[in-house]
Every structure is written in C-alpha cells, then in structure tokens.
Scaffold this motif. Sequence first.
Motif, PDB file in Angstrom:
ATOM      1  N   ARG A  57      40.141  15.707  52.535  1.00 20.50           N
ATOM      2  CA  ARG A  57      41.185  14.704  52.651  1.00 20.50           C
ATOM      3  C   ARG A  57      42.229  15.136  53.662  1.00 20.50           C
ATOM      4  N   ASN A  58      42.860  14.141  54.238  1.00 19.97           N
ATOM      5  CA  ASN A  58      43.893  14.400  55.241  1.00 19.97           C
ATOM      6  C   ASN A  58      45.261  14.504  54.573  1.00 19.97           C
ATOM      7  N   ARG A  59      45.344  15.382  53.562  1.00 16.97           N
ATOM      8  CA  ARG A  59      46.608  15.613  52.852  1.00 16.97           C
ATOM      9  C   ARG A  59      46.746  17.099  52.574  1.00 16.97           C
ATOM     10  N   PRO A  60      47.968  17.585  52.374  1.00 19.50           N
ATOM     11  CA  PRO A  60      48.142  19.009  52.071  1.00 19.50           C
ATOM     12  C   PRO A  60      47.492  19.366  50.744  1.00 19.50           C
ATOM     13  N   PRO A  61      47.094  20.609  50.545  1.00 17.46           N
ATOM     14  CA  PRO A  61      46.471  21.017  49.286  1.00 17.46           C
ATOM     15  C   PRO A  61      47.484  21.050  48.146  1.00 17.46           C
ATOM     16  N   ARG A  62      46.960  20.968  46.937  1.00 16.90           N
ATOM     17  CA  ARG A  62      47.790  21.114  45.743  1.00 16.90           C
ATOM     18  C   ARG A  62      47.952  22.600  45.460  1.00 16.90           C
ATOM     19  N   TRP A  63      49.077  23.143  45.899  1.00 19.46           N
ATOM     20  CA  TRP A  63      49.262  24.586  45.835  1.00 19.46           C
ATOM     21  C   TRP A  63      49.331  25.082  44.396  1.00 19.46           C
ATOM     22  N   ALA A  64      49.923  24.307  43.508  1.00 20.77           N
ATOM     23  CA  ALA A  64      50.022  24.751  42.115  1.00 20.77           C
ATOM     24  C   ALA A  64      48.645  24.861  41.478  1.00 20.77           C
ATOM     25  N   LEU A  65      47.802  23.850  41.695  1.00 23.32           N
ATOM     26  CA  LEU A  65      46.451  23.869  41.127  1.00 23.32           C
ATOM     27  C   LEU A  65      45.599  24.958  41.768  1.00 23.32           C
ATOM     28  N   THR A  66      45.741  25.121  43.069  1.00 21.99           N
ATOM     29  CA  THR A  66      44.983  26.162  43.756  1.00 21.99           C
ATOM     30  C   THR A  66      45.402  27.549  43.294  1.00 21.99           C
ATOM     31  N   SER A  67      46.671  27.750  43.095  1.00 23.64           N
ATOM     32  CA  SER A  67      47.153  29.055  42.636  1.00 23.64           C
ATOM     33  C   SER A  67      46.676  29.366  41.223  1.00 23.64           C
ATOM     34  N   PHE A  68      46.626  28.357  40.357  1.00 24.14           N
ATOM     35  CA  PHE A  68      46.120  28.579  39.001  1.00 24.14           C
ATOM     36  C   PHE A  68      44.647  28.974  39.037  1.00 24.14           C
ATOM     37  N   GLY A  69      43.870  28.322  39.893  1.00 26.95           N
ATOM     38  CA  GLY A  69      42.480  28.733  40.049  1.00 26.95           C
ATOM     39  C   GLY A  69      42.356  30.141  40.605  1.00 26.95           C
ATOM     40  N   GLY A  70      43.284  30.529  41.487  1.00 26.25           N
ATOM     41  CA  GLY A  70      43.272  31.894  42.005  1.00 26.25           C
ATOM     42  C   GLY A  70      43.545  32.920  40.919  1.00 26.25           C
ATOM     43  N   VAL A  71      44.416  32.575  39.973  1.00 30.85           N
ATOM     44  CA  VAL A  71      44.681  33.490  38.858  1.00 30.85           C
ATOM     45  C   VAL A  71      43.430  33.685  38.010  1.00 30.85           C
ATOM     46  N   LEU A  72      42.697  32.608  37.770  1.00 33.13           N
ATOM     47  CA  LEU A  72      41.463  32.715  36.982  1.00 33.13           C
ATOM     48  C   LEU A  72      40.425  33.580  37.703  1.00 33.13           C
ATOM     49  N   ILE A  73      40.288  33.388  39.001  1.00 30.94           N
ATOM     50  CA  ILE A  73      39.315  34.188  39.755  1.00 30.94           C
ATOM     51  C   ILE A  73      39.736  35.653  39.791  1.00 30.94           C
ATOM     52  N   PHE A  74      41.021  35.900  39.905  1.00 30.03           N
ATOM     53  CA  PHE A  74      41.511  37.275  39.873  1.00 30.03           C
ATOM     54  C   PHE A  74      41.185  37.933  38.532  1.00 30.03           C
ATOM     55  N   CYS A  75      41.381  37.210  37.434  1.00 30.42           N
ATOM     56  CA  CYS A  75      41.069  37.760  36.103  1.00 30.42           C
ATOM     57  C   CYS A  75      39.575  38.006  35.940  1.00 30.42           C
ATOM     58  N   SER A  76      38.753  37.164  36.531  1.00 33.82           N
ATOM     59  CA  SER A  76      37.309  37.380  36.441  1.00 33.82           C
ATOM     60  C   SER A  76      36.895  38.658  37.168  1.00 33.82           C
ATOM     61  N   GLY A  77      37.539  38.956  38.295  1.00 35.52           N
ATOM     62  CA  GLY A  77      37.248  40.208  38.979  1.00 35.52           C
ATOM     63  C   GLY A  77      37.657  41.419  38.160  1.00 35.52           C
ATOM     64  N   VAL A  78      38.784  41.313  37.472  1.00 33.68           N
ATOM     65  CA  VAL A  78      39.224  42.415  36.608  1.00 33.68           C
ATOM     66  C   VAL A  78      38.261  42.597  35.442  1.00 33.68           C
ATOM     67  N   LEU A  79      37.751  41.491  34.891  1.00 31.07           N
ATOM     68  CA  LEU A  79      36.785  41.568  33.798  1.00 31.07           C
ATOM     69  C   LEU A  79      35.478  42.231  34.237  1.00 31.07           C
ATOM     70  N   THR A  80      35.177  42.196  35.502  1.00 31.83           N
ATOM     71  CA  THR A  80      33.972  42.857  36.004  1.00 31.83           C
ATOM     72  C   THR A  80      34.220  44.341  36.255  1.00 31.83           C
ATOM     73  N   ILE A  81      35.349  44.669  36.835  1.00 26.40           N
ATOM     74  CA  ILE A  81      35.615  46.056  37.208  1.00 26.40           C
ATOM     75  C   ILE A  81      35.799  46.942  35.980  1.00 26.40           C
ATOM     76  N   ILE A  82      36.386  46.425  34.908  1.00 27.95           N
ATOM     77  CA  ILE A  82      36.658  47.255  33.719  1.00 27.95           C
ATOM     78  C   ILE A  82      35.375  47.810  33.098  1.00 27.95           C
ATOM     79  N   PRO A  83      34.372  46.993  32.748  1.00 29.31           N
ATOM     80  CA  PRO A  83      33.156  47.580  32.155  1.00 29.31           C
ATOM     81  C   PRO A  83      32.369  48.433  33.145  1.00 29.31           C
ATOM     82  N   ILE A  84      32.402  48.070  34.440  1.00 27.51           N
ATOM     83  CA  ILE A  84      31.684  48.868  35.437  1.00 27.51           C
ATOM     84  C   ILE A  84      32.298  50.263  35.527  1.00 27.51           C
ATOM     85  N   ALA A  85      33.621  50.334  35.590  1.00 27.43           N
ATOM     86  CA  ALA A  85      34.283  51.635  35.669  1.00 27.43           C
ATOM     87  C   ALA A  85      34.089  52.438  34.386  1.00 27.43           C
ATOM     88  N   TRP A  86      34.137  51.792  33.254  1.00 26.52           N
ATOM     89  CA  TRP A  86      33.949  52.488  31.976  1.00 26.52           C
ATOM     90  C   TRP A  86      32.536  53.044  31.874  1.00 26.52           C
TER      91      TRP A  86
END
Length: 269
Positions: free
Chosen positions: A108-137
């Motif tokens: 679309r020819n409109r600016p992105p929804r920064w609030a929604l995009t940032s919330f999705g970024g938080v979820l993806i960040f948490c998923s990466g942490v959930l992977t690194i913890i058991p791998i490191a352990w």
Amino acid sequence: MRTPGIIIFGLVLSPCGWILDLTSTVAPNWRTLTGLSGQSSDTVLNQGIWDICKSFTTSSSVTCNLRSTDQTYFNNQIIPVAQGMMVASLVVTLIGLAVVTPGARCWRNRPPRWALTSFGGVLIFCSGVLTIIPIAWYTHVLPSLNTTTTFSNPNSPGITVGYCIVLGYIGGIMEVLAGAVLFVGVCRCCGGKNRGEKPVANTGPTRYTARPRPEPYPRTNAPSTTSSASTPAYSRDPLDDELDFPRAKSQSRGTVNPSYNGKPYDADL
C-alpha cells in the motif's frame, strides 16, 4: 511509499531464522557419540531431543526410532525443557510474522503501522531468546548428560556437538536481530513521526532551478559587418612598399575630368 529498510531487514531475517530453528528442533543431532562399546569402530550415535539415530561412517545407512533403547537420556532435565521451548519459539515466531506483515503495508502507498510492527518485533525477539536458552543450556551440560550407552574408553568418551546446536545458535541470533530492528519503530511512533498514519512532509533541501536561457538574437536582424580578414592579402599592390612618395589617386574607369576639353590621347587612356 517505499517500505522502510528496518522492516525489510526484519522480514528477511525472521523467516530465515525460523527455518534454521525448525531444522534444529526436528533433526536428531544435538549430540554425537563415537567409540561405542560393543559396536564397530565406524558406528556413530546421533542423539536429539526427539529421537536417536545410528549411522556409519563407511556407509550411508541410517537407523532411527531408537528412542526406547536409551530412555535414560530422555529423562535428563534439559530434554523436556528444550522440547517445550523450541516448539514455543517456532509458534511465537509465526505469530510475530503474522502481526508484522499487515503492519508493514508493503503493498500500500501509506506509511507502516509502527505500533503494530513494533509489537510483532517484540514477539520475534522473544522467540529468538526462547531458542538460545535451551541451546546454551544443552551445550553447557552436553558432556555430563546421563545415557545408557557405554564407551570403549570411559576416560576419553567420544562426545561432540551436533550440527543442530550450530543451526540453533544462528537461527536464534537472527531472530533476535530481526526483532530488535523491528522494535526500533517504537521510537519513531512515540517521537511523533507517522502518528495518525500520515506521511511525513519532505523538509529536505530544494533543488536549484536553472533560469531560462535568453533567446538568441535573430540572424535576419544581425548587423552585417565586413571583416578586414576577408580581404585577401594579395589585393595590396606590392610596389607600394617600395615607393618613397605618395601615389596619385586613381580614377575609376570610364570617368573623364570635366575640366579637360582637349582630345584624349592614347597615353591618357
């Protein structure tokens, strides 16, 4: 409107990290055992968090579904924890991508929804942490995991890290980076930019506009000038340079002095 670079970066890294995490979760190669007692020297035992497989270095044959042969290994505390956290990481990544995709508005020819995009970024960040913890352990307790498998040389057991550990680390780091760059959108949203989904006006320097060039002088009205260079050099009499007295002005041909009434002679012609 062109999609911001941070969103493109996050949308590219997140699926790549998810694929690596999926491979690390499913593949049975978190730990490799060699030099087994009562087995041939080319026998390799691959242990994962879901299954155990046996392979041989001298052939391509692989035997899996050996979970029941080493139930002691699956009773270690890290195994059920790794199973739950790896599956949770895969699910959270999918949810984060589902949230980021409509927030990005790449079509679309409109600016992105920064609030929604940032919330999705938080979820993806948490998923990466959930992977690194058991791998490191798992990497930390890898040599000391209980197993019913015995080694030919107990003082020097052949225990090495499997490729699933490497893929898990890479996938987790990629998801952490993807979530971090997507979360940067919070700064732009809270800072007042793109609030209300309105495009930001361009305040950059204006380009220099060249003035129109004047019209050329018409050739038809241009004054005619005679250049002295157009006169050939040989038109001048070379004898003029040799005479030391001025020459009489020559009359044009066909004209006769009106004050002279006599008959013209041949010498006067």
